[in-house]
Design an enzyme around this catalytic site. Structure first.
Site, PDB file in Angstrom:
ATOM      1  N   LYS A   1       5.692   0.767  -1.110  1.00  6.94           N
ATOM      2  CA  LYS A   1       5.833  -0.556  -1.741  1.00  6.94           C
ATOM      3  C   LYS A   1       7.216  -0.764  -2.342  1.00  6.94           C
ATOM      4  CE  LYS A   1       0.952  -1.391  -2.461  1.00  6.94           C
ATOM      5  NZ  LYS A   1       0.292  -0.139  -2.031  1.00  6.94           N
TER       6      LYS A   1
HETATM    7  C1  LIG Z   1      -0.728  -0.188  -1.058  1.00  5.61           C
HETATM    8  C2  LIG Z   1      -0.988   1.097  -0.364  1.00  5.61           C
HETATM    9  C3  LIG Z   1      -1.644   1.143   0.895  1.00  5.61           C
HETATM   10  C4  LIG Z   1      -2.232  -0.081   1.555  1.00  5.61           C
HETATM   11  O1  LIG Z   1      -1.258  -0.953   2.046  1.00  5.61           O
HETATM   12  P1  LIG Z   1      -1.659  -2.445   2.469  1.00  5.61           P
HETATM   13  O2  LIG Z   1      -0.386  -3.090   2.843  1.00  5.61           O
HETATM   14  O3  LIG Z   1      -2.261  -3.074   1.228  1.00  5.61           O
HETATM   15  O4  LIG Z   1      -2.648  -2.356   3.564  1.00  5.61           O
HETATM   16  C5  LIG Z   1      -1.784   2.369   1.514  1.00  5.61           C
HETATM   17  N1  LIG Z   1      -1.329   3.503   0.946  1.00  5.61           N
HETATM   18  C6  LIG Z   1      -0.712   3.502  -0.259  1.00  5.61           C
HETATM   19  C7  LIG Z   1      -0.269   4.788  -0.833  1.00  5.61           C
HETATM   20  C8  LIG Z   1      -0.510   2.306  -0.955  1.00  5.61           C
HETATM   21  O5  LIG Z   1       0.099   2.323  -2.142  1.00  5.61           O
END
Ligand SMILES: *Cc1c(COP(=O)(O)O)cnc(C)c1O
Length: 429
Positions: free
Chosen positions: A107
């Site tokens: 993210k």
């Molecule tokens: C947010 C997150 C996901 C999921 O990603 P999406 O884009 O919401 O499908 C998977 N793994 C981790 C570690 C995350 O922080």
């Protein structure tokens, strides 16, 4: 570039408006009006381009002339200040590591890009502060806090459920200070999310210019397409079809990958791998979209009962399930299967995964049975240290603390406890 609302009941807006509003006035997600394919020469010579050059070529059509080229290049350079290694785990199976950024989850890419776009759009509007309001079940909060730290004209308010995020995750969002404020909610993640939704609809808060920083925001969602291009560049010379498996929660990450495919990136197939929150795997099987309340799992960043970005995926396939199934599969796995996979991966290759990546691996293995000669890539979305409570006892290892994490460990947590929406409103007004 213009963006339209997927509820089709709001005016089209510019990139800037889509970013600052987050969600359209009809509560629909914004979607780009056109997706143009990139020239074949781009893919033929991609190995000669740096990550920053690739990212610039990929994203520029979605921004148009709203950010000058030199500034967009600067934003990209600051966004991509870390590596995206592709690691061979088994023959024809690779881990695309997305966790080398400041908060050690993928993210970081979206949060850094979005914060810098907002900062650019705010540059001349000194009195008109924006408030980024975000609910987190763990990783989003830290990435948003780090991405927006010190960005002028923007106040960030993060809501998290008290006692339900890991120690490291809590420190990442409560120790930065400056323009970042953490609110500790006496409740679960859904309570945080409900409060945020209520605030967006509250006419008394119009003047606060609230925006969201989860993947519904186009500036957080779209840059996630970058690393699919990077993985292609790394594996192109093997000249085999590529299959990507994304551990999925809100389906923003995988949806960005599908955009990359629309732009001509040669991806053979996508796998959305989920934990027991299986709304999409069930839909792929029986054609009924039937969201359920989320269940807690060891891959908690994917504990989502009603994935917000799935509607964007359906838009790209004209809501045609048969078409979608040709490019896209989705499989669900339990916590027990996840732990077993982490052990299997570690035993066979010495590779340390964490629950989200391990679910990606499981989905990939399943799908590869349908594709002779393909190369599989699973996205390793977080560093194992973020889930050390699970990783260390499962694999019987002791993980060294990376410097990014060490820097928040000794700092005292600062948060404000709240119980109700009225408490939140009192803080916002
Ligand atoms: C947010 C997150 C996901 C999921 O990603 P999406 O884009 O919401 O499908 C998977 N793994 C981790 C570690 C995350 O922080």
């Amino acid at each position: 570039m213009k963006y339209y609302s997927l509820n089709h009941n709001a005016p089209k807006v510019s990139f800037q408006e889509a970013v600052l509003q987050g969600l359209a006035v009809d509560r629909g997600l914004y979607f780009p009006e056109t997706i143009m394919t990139l020239p074949t020469s781009f893919f033929e010579t991609i190995e000669n381009l740096s990550n920053e050059e690739i990212a610039f070529e990929a994203i520029k059509q979605f921004i148009g002339n709203e950010i000058p080229e030199n500034i967009l290049k600067e934003i990209i350079a600051e966004t991509l200040c870390f590596d995206f290694p592709v690691i061979e785990v088994e023959k024809n199976i690779y881990s695309l590591e997305l966790f080398h950024g400041p908060t050690m989850a993928f993210k970081d890419v979206g949060a850094r890009f979005m914060s810098r776009c907002i900062s650019y759009f705010k540059k001349d509007k000194k009195n008109n502060k924006n408030t980024v309001l975000v609910a987190t079940s763990g990783d989003t909060g830290g990435a948003v806090a780090s991405g927006f730290l010190g960005v002028k004209g923007v106040e960030v308010i993060i809501l998290y459920p008290s006692g339900k995020v890991s120690d490291i995750q809590e420190r990442q969002l409560t120790t930065l200070g400056q323009n970042i404020r953490a609110l500790e909610v006496d409740g679960v993640f859904d309570d945080c999310q409900d409060m945020v939704k209520k605030a967006f609809l509250d006419p008394d808060l119009r003047h606060k210019n609230l925006t969201s920083a989860n993947s519904i925001n186009v500036a957080r969602w779209l840059p996630q397409m970058f690393y699919f291009f990077f993985a292609y560049k790394a594996l192109k010379k093997q000249n085999q079809p590529l299959i990507f498996s994304c551990p999925s929660g809100n389906f923003g990450n995988i949806c960005a990958g599908i955009i990359a495919k629309k732009m001509g990136l040669p991806i053979e197939h996508f796998v959305a791998s989920t934990n027991v929150n299986d709304t999409v795997p069930r839909f792929l099987k029986n054609g009924f979209y039937d969201p359920k309340p989320s269940k807690a799992t060891i891959s908690n960043a994917m504990d989502v009962g009603n994935p917000s970005n799935f509607i964007r995926i359906q838009e790209m396939y004209q809501n045609d399930l048969e078409k979608l199934r040709k490019d896209f599969s989705s499989y669900t796995f339990s916590d027990e299967e996840t732990l077993e996979a982490m052990k299997t991966i570690y035993k066979s290759s010495g590779y340390i995964s964490e629950p989200h990546g391990a679910i990606g691996y499981l989905g990939l293995k399943k799908e590869l049975q349908n594709h002779q000669n393909a190369i599989g890539i699973f996205l390793e979305t977080a560093h194992p240290i973020k889930f050390l409570e699970t990783v260390e006892p499962t694999l019987n290892v002791k993980l060294p603390i990376p410097t990014q994490i060490e820097s928040v460990l000794g700092v005292e947590k600062v948060s404000t406890k709240i119980r109700t929406y009225e408490d939140l409103k009192a803080i916002l007004v």
